[in-house]
Motif scaffolding. Sequence first.
Motif, mmCIF file in Angstrom:
data_model
loop_
_atom_site.group_PDB
_atom_site.id
_atom_site.type_symbol
_atom_site.label_atom_id
_atom_site.label_comp_id
_atom_site.label_asym_id
_atom_site.label_seq_id
_atom_site.Cartn_x
_atom_site.Cartn_y
_atom_site.Cartn_z
ATOM 1 N N GLY A 130 0.802 -1.226 0.000
ATOM 2 C CA GLY A 130 0.000 0.000 0.000
ATOM 3 C C GLY A 130 0.832 1.273 0.000
ATOM 4 N N GLU A 131 2.080 1.170 -0.385
ATOM 5 C CA GLU A 131 2.940 2.367 -0.411
ATOM 6 C C GLU A 131 3.874 2.300 -1.604
ATOM 7 N N LYS A 132 4.328 3.443 -2.017
ATOM 8 C CA LYS A 132 5.241 3.495 -3.147
ATOM 9 C C LYS A 132 6.650 3.883 -2.695
ATOM 10 N N GLN A 133 6.667 4.792 -1.749
ATOM 11 C CA GLN A 133 7.948 5.338 -1.269
ATOM 12 C C GLN A 133 8.247 4.782 0.114
ATOM 13 N N PHE A 134 9.469 4.406 0.329
ATOM 14 C CA PHE A 134 9.824 3.882 1.643
ATOM 15 C C PHE A 134 11.013 4.686 2.169
ATOM 16 N N SER A 135 10.823 5.348 3.315
ATOM 17 C CA SER A 135 11.931 6.129 3.862
ATOM 18 C C SER A 135 12.382 5.516 5.173
ATOM 19 N N PRO A 136 13.683 5.338 5.330
ATOM 20 C CA PRO A 136 14.179 4.754 6.579
ATOM 21 C C PRO A 136 13.762 5.592 7.790
ATOM 22 N N GLN A 137 13.308 4.920 8.833
ATOM 23 C CA GLN A 137 12.885 5.599 10.068
ATOM 24 C C GLN A 137 13.904 5.393 11.185
ATOM 25 N N LYS A 138 14.889 4.551 10.925
ATOM 26 C CA LYS A 138 15.901 4.250 11.943
ATOM 27 C C LYS A 138 17.261 4.201 11.272
ATOM 28 N N ASP A 139 18.306 4.270 12.100
ATOM 29 C CA ASP A 139 19.657 4.223 11.524
ATOM 30 C C ASP A 139 20.186 2.811 11.405
ATOM 31 N N SER A 140 19.767 1.973 12.356
ATOM 32 C CA SER A 140 20.249 0.597 12.254
ATOM 33 C C SER A 140 19.240 -0.377 12.857
ATOM 34 N N VAL A 141 19.135 -1.517 12.222
ATOM 35 C CA VAL A 141 18.163 -2.535 12.637
ATOM 36 C C VAL A 141 18.817 -3.912 12.483
ATOM 37 N N LYS A 142 18.200 -4.900 13.116
ATOM 38 C CA LYS A 142 18.772 -6.250 13.053
ATOM 39 C C LYS A 142 17.658 -7.276 13.157
ATOM 40 N N ALA A 143 17.732 -8.355 12.406
ATOM 41 C CA ALA A 143 16.694 -9.393 12.505
ATOM 42 C C ALA A 143 17.286 -10.765 12.202
ATOM 43 N N PHE A 144 16.626 -11.777 12.748
ATOM 44 C CA PHE A 144 17.040 -13.163 12.517
ATOM 45 C C PHE A 144 15.893 -13.928 11.869
ATOM 46 N N ALA A 145 16.198 -14.821 10.961
ATOM 47 C CA ALA A 145 15.176 -15.732 10.424
ATOM 48 C C ALA A 145 15.778 -17.132 10.317
ATOM 49 N N PRO A 146 14.961 -18.138 10.610
ATOM 50 C CA PRO A 146 15.475 -19.511 10.527
ATOM 51 C C PRO A 146 15.523 -20.007 9.087
ATOM 52 N N SER A 147 16.405 -20.931 8.855
ATOM 53 C CA SER A 147 16.415 -21.603 7.566
ATOM 54 C C SER A 147 15.237 -22.583 7.535
ATOM 55 N N ASN A 148 14.867 -23.045 6.371
ATOM 56 C CA ASN A 148 13.806 -24.064 6.329
ATOM 57 C C ASN A 148 14.119 -25.122 5.284
ATOM 58 N N ILE A 149 13.562 -26.288 5.527
ATOM 59 C CA ILE A 149 13.744 -27.415 4.611
ATOM 60 C C ILE A 149 12.361 -27.808 4.111
ATOM 61 N N ALA A 150 12.190 -27.881 2.798
ATOM 62 C CA ALA A 150 10.869 -28.260 2.277
ATOM 63 C C ALA A 150 10.673 -29.775 2.377
ATOM 64 N N LEU A 151 9.530 -30.161 2.922
ATOM 65 C CA LEU A 151 9.152 -31.583 2.964
ATOM 66 C C LEU A 151 8.365 -31.908 1.700
ATOM 67 N N CYS A 152 7.674 -30.910 1.163
ATOM 68 C CA CYS A 152 7.070 -31.013 -0.167
ATOM 69 C C CYS A 152 7.618 -29.806 -0.932
ATOM 70 N N LYS A 153 8.345 -30.073 -1.989
ATOM 71 C CA LYS A 153 9.191 -29.031 -2.600
ATOM 72 C C LYS A 153 8.466 -28.075 -3.533
ATOM 73 N N TYR A 154 9.096 -26.941 -3.679
ATOM 74 C CA TYR A 154 8.725 -25.978 -4.718
ATOM 75 C C TYR A 154 9.773 -26.113 -5.818
ATOM 76 N N TRP A 155 9.337 -26.377 -7.031
ATOM 77 C CA TRP A 155 10.310 -26.477 -8.128
ATOM 78 C C TRP A 155 9.668 -25.961 -9.406
ATOM 79 N N GLY A 156 9.923 -24.734 -9.755
ATOM 80 C CA GLY A 156 9.379 -24.155 -10.987
ATOM 81 C C GLY A 156 8.522 -22.936 -10.691
ATOM 82 N N LYS A 157 8.692 -21.914 -11.547
ATOM 83 C CA LYS A 157 7.947 -20.665 -11.338
ATOM 84 C C LYS A 157 6.907 -20.467 -12.436
#
Length: 340
Positions: free
Chosen positions: A16-43
């Motif tokens: 819902g937005e076109k322009q994105f302006s940073p609101q902070k100077d620094s940020v940090k995040a973690f995300a886990p890796s994942n393993i597909a049990l039923c795969k995605y193959w092809g777009k």
Amino acid sequence: MVVSMNKQQYLEKTLGEKQFSPQKDSVKAFAPSNIALCKYWGKDNEELNIPVTGSLSISLTGMGTETALSIIDAKHDAIFLNQTQIDNNNSFAKRVIAFINLFRGDQQWRCRIDTKSDIPIAAGLASSASGFAALTLSLQQLFNWQHDLSTLSRVARLGSGSAARSLWNGFVLMQLKEDDAFATPINKKWPELRIGLLIAEEEQKPISSREAMQVTMNTSPFYKTWPDIVERDLTTIEEAIAQKDFILLGKTAEQNALAMHATMLTAQPSICYWKTSTIENMHKVWALRDQGHHIYFTEDAGPNLKLIFLAEDEEKVLAHWPVCQIIQPFTLPLQAVVNK
Ligand code: PMV
């Protein structure tokens, strides 16, 4: 219709937005890796990374990517991978910068991105999944968005299809809906479930999954069977999870991975991620199954197998693969990813 949009138009529609302006100077995040049990193959849609089918994964809770992003006063972005700065023309840096560019428009801000990953990059262990998911979570903080995780899943998907599933712990289902695709968590714990990482090969994969999918879709006579296989396997795996039927889960996940590799092996030119160690380990798994141990494997776009088993077989697994890294996917609350 999403189908004819480019990435910017899709982001505008989704966020819902076109322009994105940073609101902070620094940020940090973690995300886990994942393993597909039923795969995605092809777009179905290359521009928007919309997959041909849904998919279902399990997150490697606690193992993944931490991304720190800070605004810098410089002419160019600075990309660090595991504490080493990499050239901005490197393929990894290019993908990261292209992703950031989607949110920058004509604004001049530049950033330093520090990616720390505890999984081998590009060895078929879904490092791009946790990487783009962590980057998306960082952007949520940087821009002070309040989007829910399924919206962020659509954003992460633009970086890498499997990243759309890396925003939750536990089982995650990627669904196709009205020309769009996003993931949602499955509210089911299975504390006895274990994933074993057999990292026998650490070299970069010879062909990216993006390219391999394209070649497979365009040339493999087996590819036309793939969407039906996935539809069937997705239903079976969802049932197996609901009923905690481990044999059904393991068997279906292993067959699904082998079916995906069958489409690749029959592509022209043939795509074979398997190494000698891959096949040796497959035979070891099958021999253990013949002895009555319920151990299964899955394999992504790389030579390393991931074992799927229950806590009761942990000792057996370690006796046969002393270097196996065992993940307990259900040690953290399901809904609490990851930071907001
Ligand atoms: O998201 P990508 O482009 O890295 O592709 C992932 C493909 C597989 O790992 C082989 C399957 C999957 O569903 O994760």
